[in-house]
Structure formats: structure tokens, C-alpha cells
Motif scaffolding. Structure first.
Motif, PDB file in Angstrom:
ATOM      1  N   LYS A 173       0.831  -1.207   0.000  1.00  0.00           N
ATOM      2  CA  LYS A 173       0.000   0.000   0.000  1.00  0.00           C
ATOM      3  C   LYS A 173       0.864   1.255   0.000  1.00  0.00           C
ATOM      4  O   LYS A 173       0.611   2.197  -0.758  1.00  0.00           O
ATOM      5  N   ARG A 174       1.873   1.287   0.843  1.00  0.00           N
ATOM      6  CA  ARG A 174       2.737   2.476   0.929  1.00  0.00           C
ATOM      7  C   ARG A 174       3.437   2.754  -0.399  1.00  0.00           C
ATOM      8  O   ARG A 174       3.507   3.893  -0.857  1.00  0.00           O
ATOM      9  N   VAL A 175       3.971   1.706  -1.010  1.00  0.00           N
ATOM     10  CA  VAL A 175       4.675   1.895  -2.281  1.00  0.00           C
ATOM     11  C   VAL A 175       3.691   2.295  -3.383  1.00  0.00           C
ATOM     12  O   VAL A 175       3.962   3.198  -4.165  1.00  0.00           O
ATOM     13  N   SER A 176       2.540   1.653  -3.424  1.00  0.00           N
ATOM     14  CA  SER A 176       1.529   2.014  -4.431  1.00  0.00           C
ATOM     15  C   SER A 176       1.074   3.456  -4.251  1.00  0.00           C
ATOM     16  O   SER A 176       0.930   4.193  -5.241  1.00  0.00           O
ATOM     17  N   SER A 223       7.875   5.879 -13.118  1.00  0.00           N
ATOM     18  CA  SER A 223       8.446   5.413 -11.859  1.00  0.00           C
ATOM     19  C   SER A 223       8.161   3.943 -11.617  1.00  0.00           C
ATOM     20  O   SER A 223       7.108   3.428 -11.981  1.00  0.00           O
ATOM     21  N   GLU A 224       9.116   3.328 -10.991  1.00  0.00           N
ATOM     22  CA  GLU A 224       8.953   1.967 -10.507  1.00  0.00           C
ATOM     23  C   GLU A 224       9.746   1.860  -9.218  1.00  0.00           C
ATOM     24  O   GLU A 224      10.603   2.699  -8.938  1.00  0.00           O
ATOM     25  N   ALA A 225       9.429   0.865  -8.445  1.00  0.00           N
ATOM     26  CA  ALA A 225      10.138   0.658  -7.187  1.00  0.00           C
ATOM     27  C   ALA A 225      10.548  -0.804  -7.105  1.00  0.00           C
ATOM     28  O   ALA A 225       9.854  -1.682  -7.613  1.00  0.00           O
ATOM     29  N   ARG A 226      11.680  -1.032  -6.474  1.00  0.00           N
ATOM     30  CA  ARG A 226      12.102  -2.408  -6.239  1.00  0.00           C
ATOM     31  C   ARG A 226      12.769  -2.494  -4.873  1.00  0.00           C
ATOM     32  O   ARG A 226      13.395  -1.534  -4.421  1.00  0.00           O
ATOM     33  N   MET A 227      12.610  -3.632  -4.256  1.00  0.00           N
ATOM     34  CA  MET A 227      13.185  -3.859  -2.942  1.00  0.00           C
ATOM     35  C   MET A 227      14.494  -4.623  -3.134  1.00  0.00           C
ATOM     36  O   MET A 227      14.492  -5.762  -3.607  1.00  0.00           O
ATOM     37  N   GLU A 228      15.568  -3.955  -2.802  1.00  0.00           N
ATOM     38  CA  GLU A 228      16.892  -4.511  -3.017  1.00  0.00           C
ATOM     39  C   GLU A 228      17.056  -5.870  -2.324  1.00  0.00           C
ATOM     40  O   GLU A 228      16.644  -6.046  -1.172  1.00  0.00           O
ATOM     41  N   SER A 234       9.192  -6.002  -6.947  1.00  0.00           N
ATOM     42  CA  SER A 234       9.094  -4.712  -7.640  1.00  0.00           C
ATOM     43  C   SER A 234       7.632  -4.323  -7.771  1.00  0.00           C
ATOM     44  O   SER A 234       6.735  -5.163  -7.709  1.00  0.00           O
ATOM     45  N   TRP A 235       7.418  -3.026  -7.945  1.00  0.00           N
ATOM     46  CA  TRP A 235       6.078  -2.461  -8.075  1.00  0.00           C
ATOM     47  C   TRP A 235       6.041  -1.591  -9.313  1.00  0.00           C
ATOM     48  O   TRP A 235       6.977  -1.030  -9.743  1.00  0.00           O
TER      49      TRP A 235
END
Length: 76
Positions: free
Chosen positions: A43-46, A65-70, A75-76
Motif C-alpha cells: 500500500k505504501r509503495v503504491s 516510476s517503478e520501485a524495487r526492494m533490493e 518490484s512495483w
């Protein structure tokens, strides 16, 4: 693109600052996103990605934009 500089400044100030963002190479950022569960993280990343899109749109720009958790492959 008109408004790109202002859009980026607003995204950094309004969206990323709360996550102790550190600017990396190639326009990437390292963020610290606290979360209590996987659902909370999603939810936070979205929400963050939606806020970034909205800030860019307000300046007649767009975000890819995209996000990924190292280290996890998520990824989102």
C-alpha cells in the motif's frame, strides 16, 4: 518538457523527503520505507507511486516510476 524541473523538485519535496531519499545515479533514489506487513508495504509503495504520478501530472509532465526492494526481487 515544460515544468520538468519544478515537477522533480515537487516530487522530491512532497513525496520523497518523508522516506529519507538519497539521490543515486541515473535519476534513481534510495528510500527507507517503514512497514508493518507485506500488505502495508504494498500500500505504501503504491500510494507513493500514485503521488509521484500526480505531482508530475500537475506540472504537465509524466512519470515512469517503478520501485524495487533490493535483495528480494520484489518490484512495483
Amino acid at each position: 518538457m515544460r515544468g520538468k524541473k519544478r515537477a522533480l523538485e515537487n516530487v522530491e519535496r512532497c513525496c520523497l523527503e518523508a522516506f529519507d531519499a538519497k539521490r543515486l545515479a541515473h535519476g534513481e533514489y534510495d528510500l527507507k520505507v517503514p512497514y508493518s506487513s507485506e500488505k502495508d508495504l504494498d500500500k505504501r509503495v503504491s500510494d507513493l507511486l500514485a503521488d509521484i504520478t500526480s505531482e508530475a501530472d500537475d506540472r504537465h509532465c509524466f512519470s515512469e516510476s517503478e520501485a524495487r526492494m533490493e535483495g528480494t526481487g520484489r518490484s512495483w
